[in-house]
Design a protein around this motif. Structure first.
Motif, PDB file in Angstrom:
ATOM      1  N   LEU A 113       0.699  -1.214  -0.020  1.00  9.51           N
ATOM      2  CA  LEU A 113       0.082   0.102  -0.133  1.00  9.51           C
ATOM      3  C   LEU A 113       1.111   1.095  -0.109  1.00  9.51           C
ATOM      4  O   LEU A 113       0.434   2.333  -0.515  1.00  9.51           O
ATOM      5  N   GLU A 114       2.232   1.136   0.528  1.00  3.66           N
ATOM      6  CA  GLU A 114       2.805   2.207   0.470  1.00  3.66           C
ATOM      7  C   GLU A 114       3.348   2.704  -0.979  1.00  3.66           C
ATOM      8  O   GLU A 114       3.505   3.815  -1.314  1.00  3.66           O
ATOM      9  N   PHE A 115       3.645   1.455  -1.567  1.00  3.42           N
ATOM     10  CA  PHE A 115       3.962   2.012  -3.167  1.00  3.42           C
ATOM     11  C   PHE A 115       2.712   2.554  -3.963  1.00  3.42           C
ATOM     12  O   PHE A 115       3.000   3.284  -4.972  1.00  3.42           O
ATOM     13  N   VAL A 116       1.517   1.956  -3.809  1.00  4.49           N
ATOM     14  CA  VAL A 116       0.476   2.408  -4.260  1.00  4.49           C
ATOM     15  C   VAL A 116       0.200   4.063  -4.000  1.00  4.49           C
ATOM     16  O   VAL A 116       0.017   4.704  -4.963  1.00  4.49           O
ATOM     17  N   MET A 117       0.456   4.361  -2.614  1.00  9.80           N
ATOM     18  CA  MET A 117       0.257   5.575  -2.327  1.00  9.80           C
ATOM     19  C   MET A 117       1.443   6.664  -2.695  1.00  9.80           C
ATOM     20  O   MET A 117       1.252   7.905  -3.263  1.00  9.80           O
ATOM     21  N   THR A 118       2.625   6.028  -2.936  1.00 10.86           N
ATOM     22  CA  THR A 118       3.842   6.706  -3.717  1.00 10.86           C
ATOM     23  C   THR A 118       3.296   6.988  -5.012  1.00 10.86           C
ATOM     24  O   THR A 118       3.657   8.242  -5.465  1.00 10.86           O
ATOM     25  N   ASP A 119       2.818   6.036  -5.671  1.00 12.64           N
ATOM     26  CA  ASP A 119       2.310   6.461  -7.125  1.00 12.64           C
ATOM     27  C   ASP A 119       1.362   7.488  -7.367  1.00 12.64           C
ATOM     28  O   ASP A 119       1.277   8.230  -8.299  1.00 12.64           O
ATOM     29  N   ILE A 120       0.309   7.435  -6.204  1.00 13.52           N
ATOM     30  CA  ILE A 120      -0.734   8.320  -6.174  1.00 13.52           C
ATOM     31  C   ILE A 120      -0.140   9.687  -6.343  1.00 13.52           C
ATOM     32  O   ILE A 120      -0.343  10.658  -6.840  1.00 13.52           O
ATOM     33  N   VAL A 121       0.746   9.782  -5.267  1.00 14.06           N
ATOM     34  CA  VAL A 121       1.316  11.048  -4.603  1.00 14.06           C
ATOM     35  C   VAL A 121       2.202  11.630  -5.637  1.00 14.06           C
ATOM     36  O   VAL A 121       2.112  12.801  -6.160  1.00 14.06           O
ATOM     37  N   ASN A 122       2.951  10.675  -6.414  1.00 11.24           N
ATOM     38  CA  ASN A 122       3.985  10.983  -7.500  1.00 11.24           C
ATOM     39  C   ASN A 122       2.808  11.690  -8.633  1.00 11.24           C
ATOM     40  O   ASN A 122       3.364  12.514  -9.445  1.00 11.24           O
ATOM     41  N   GLU A 123       1.749  10.985  -9.055  1.00 15.81           N
ATOM     42  CA  GLU A 123       0.762  11.362 -10.071  1.00 15.81           C
ATOM     43  C   GLU A 123       0.481  12.828  -9.934  1.00 15.81           C
ATOM     44  O   GLU A 123       0.207  13.637 -10.978  1.00 15.81           O
ATOM     45  N   TYR A 124      -0.100  13.245  -8.547  1.00 14.91           N
ATOM     46  CA  TYR A 124      -0.968  14.661  -8.601  1.00 14.91           C
ATOM     47  C   TYR A 124       0.318  15.485  -7.887  1.00 14.91           C
ATOM     48  O   TYR A 124      -0.025  16.776  -8.180  1.00 14.91           O
ATOM     49  N   PHE A 125       1.194  15.246  -7.349  1.00 10.96           N
ATOM     50  CA  PHE A 125       2.296  16.138  -6.418  1.00 10.96           C
ATOM     51  C   PHE A 125       3.571  16.216  -6.709  1.00 10.96           C
ATOM     52  O   PHE A 125       4.292  17.055  -6.439  1.00 10.96           O
ATOM     53  N   GLY A 126       4.112  15.237  -7.617  1.00 12.27           N
ATOM     54  CA  GLY A 126       5.546  15.030  -8.112  1.00 12.27           C
ATOM     55  C   GLY A 126       6.398  14.367  -7.307  1.00 12.27           C
ATOM     56  O   GLY A 126       6.197  14.175  -5.966  1.00 12.27           O
ATOM     57  N   PRO A 127       7.625  14.249  -7.765  1.00 10.94           N
ATOM     58  CA  PRO A 127       8.783  13.336  -6.909  1.00 10.94           C
ATOM     59  C   PRO A 127       8.921  14.181  -5.773  1.00 10.94           C
ATOM     60  O   PRO A 127       9.488  13.629  -4.909  1.00 10.94           O
ATOM     61  N   LYS A 128       9.200  15.753  -5.800  1.00 10.59           N
ATOM     62  CA  LYS A 128       9.510  16.211  -4.477  1.00 10.59           C
ATOM     63  C   LYS A 128       8.767  15.795  -3.435  1.00 10.59           C
ATOM     64  O   LYS A 128       9.127  15.808  -2.167  1.00 10.59           O
ATOM     65  N   ALA A 129       7.142  15.859  -3.587  1.00  6.74           N
ATOM     66  CA  ALA A 129       6.488  15.804  -2.401  1.00  6.74           C
ATOM     67  C   ALA A 129       6.513  14.142  -1.944  1.00  6.74           C
ATOM     68  O   ALA A 129       6.668  13.710  -0.529  1.00  6.74           O
ATOM     69  N   VAL A 130       6.908  13.207  -2.944  1.00  3.56           N
ATOM     70  CA  VAL A 130       7.127  11.800  -2.445  1.00  3.56           C
ATOM     71  C   VAL A 130       8.377  11.831  -1.666  1.00  3.56           C
ATOM     72  O   VAL A 130       8.441  11.258  -0.588  1.00  3.56           O
ATOM     73  N   ARG A 131       9.478  12.440  -2.009  1.00  4.50           N
ATOM     74  CA  ARG A 131      10.519  12.315  -1.288  1.00  4.50           C
ATOM     75  C   ARG A 131      10.279  13.034   0.039  1.00  4.50           C
ATOM     76  O   ARG A 131      10.742  12.456   1.158  1.00  4.50           O
ATOM     77  N   ARG A 132       9.542  14.079   0.080  1.00  2.00           N
ATOM     78  CA  ARG A 132       9.307  14.796   1.647  1.00  2.00           C
ATOM     79  C   ARG A 132       8.647  13.665   2.275  1.00  2.00           C
ATOM     80  O   ARG A 132       8.951  13.650   3.717  1.00  2.00           O
ATOM     81  N   ILE A 133       7.564  13.387   2.078  1.00  2.00           N
ATOM     82  CA  ILE A 133       6.777  12.433   2.815  1.00  2.00           C
ATOM     83  C   ILE A 133       7.389  11.124   3.243  1.00  2.00           C
ATOM     84  O   ILE A 133       7.435  10.514   4.314  1.00  2.00           O
ATOM     85  N   SER A 134       8.582  10.654   2.336  1.00  2.00           N
ATOM     86  CA  SER A 134       9.336   9.629   2.604  1.00  2.00           C
ATOM     87  C   SER A 134      10.380   9.971   3.738  1.00  2.00           C
ATOM     88  O   SER A 134      10.684   9.107   4.574  1.00  2.00           O
TER      89      SER A 134
END
Length: 268
Positions: free
Chosen positions: A70-91
């Protein structure tokens, strides 16, 4: 200002995604100490097999794998709408808070136990509650280091693969970038955690590390494919919530294109 911020739908989505992402990762780490038989979940007798010369293998998995996909599903969703910077930040937030949680677990294990509490569950077959508490929350440092490192690296890999595929396919083939990025990053995750926790930490042989890595990865691969429809369902619900125009602008901004979504507070 605060009211506008809290009423902004993309902001609310990001807060929800971040909260779920961090909570899910922390829970997965906490329950990861339990092993279970995948075959027995489906009422099957565990079947022993060999791989890379390592015999006696079966689908015995850590309970953490119930949540990590589910983490990777959420990663893809955040990536889709907010971009890689947002994914790195929440990671980074997730890793920081998981590290904080384990430090607090260590503190809790170290404080003196009350004598009444120590034997309070003796009638239930637990003669020493301190031993039980330490066994649950006192994961080995190599496992913690391996898990956090694998999580962070695999998130970066997921982001990179996702965006490289999306640059080639545009808004089409959501399944390809979502599933493709996940199956690659899950392989990286499976290998790194075993390498650090058990090759470096427990001197396992290479063949054992690779054999168990592929067993774990085969499960994650199948689940990544099986969860692909969830990506489409979530995207459909998100676009209904945001509206088509806002969702389109957010996706464009996530890819660094023109006409990004304008923040209601800063207008940038």
């Amino acid at each position: 200002m605060i009211r506008n911020l809290l009423n902004d739908k993309p902001t609310k989505l990001f807060v929800i995604f971040t909260s779920f992402f961090v909570a899910n990762a922390l829970i997965a780490e906490c329950i990861g100490g339990k092993l279970f038989s995948l075959e027995q979940v489906f009422g099957l007798t565990p079947h022993k097999f060999s791989l890379f010369g390592e015999s006696g293998l079966s689908y015995t998995l850590t309970a953490g794998v119930l949540l990590w996909p589910l983490e990777f599903v959420m990663t893809d969703i955040v990536n889709e709408y907010f971009g890689p910077k947002a994914v790195r930040r929440i990671s980074y937030i997730a890793v920081a808070l998981i590290s904080y949680a384990f430090i607090m677990f260590l503190v809790a294990m170290s404080v003196p136990a009350d004598s009444w509490w120590l034997g309070s569950k003796a009638a239930d077959g637990i003669p020493n509650m301190q031993t039980a508490f330490t066994s649950i929350f006192g994961q080995g440092m190599w496992i913690i280091l391996g898990s956090l490192t694998a999580f962070l690296v695999s998130q970066i890999v997921d982001v990179t693969v996702f965006h490289r595929i999306k640059k080639r396919t545009g808004d089409k083939h959501v399944w390809l970038r979502a599933t493709g990025s996940t199956v690659v990053s899950q392989l990286v995750d499976s290998f790194i955690v075993l390498f650090i926790a058990f090759k470096l930490g427990n001197n396992w042989s290479w063949q054992r590390v690779l054999a168990i890595c592929m067993v774990n990865y085969s499960y994650k691969f199948v689940l990544a494919v099986a969860l692909t429809p969830l990506i489409y369902l979530l995207e459909h619900q998100i676009e209904r919530y945001l509206g088509h125009d806002v969702a389109k602008k957010m996706k464009a901004a996530a890819m660094g294109k023109e006409h990004p979504y304008e923040d209601p507070i800063t207008n940038d």
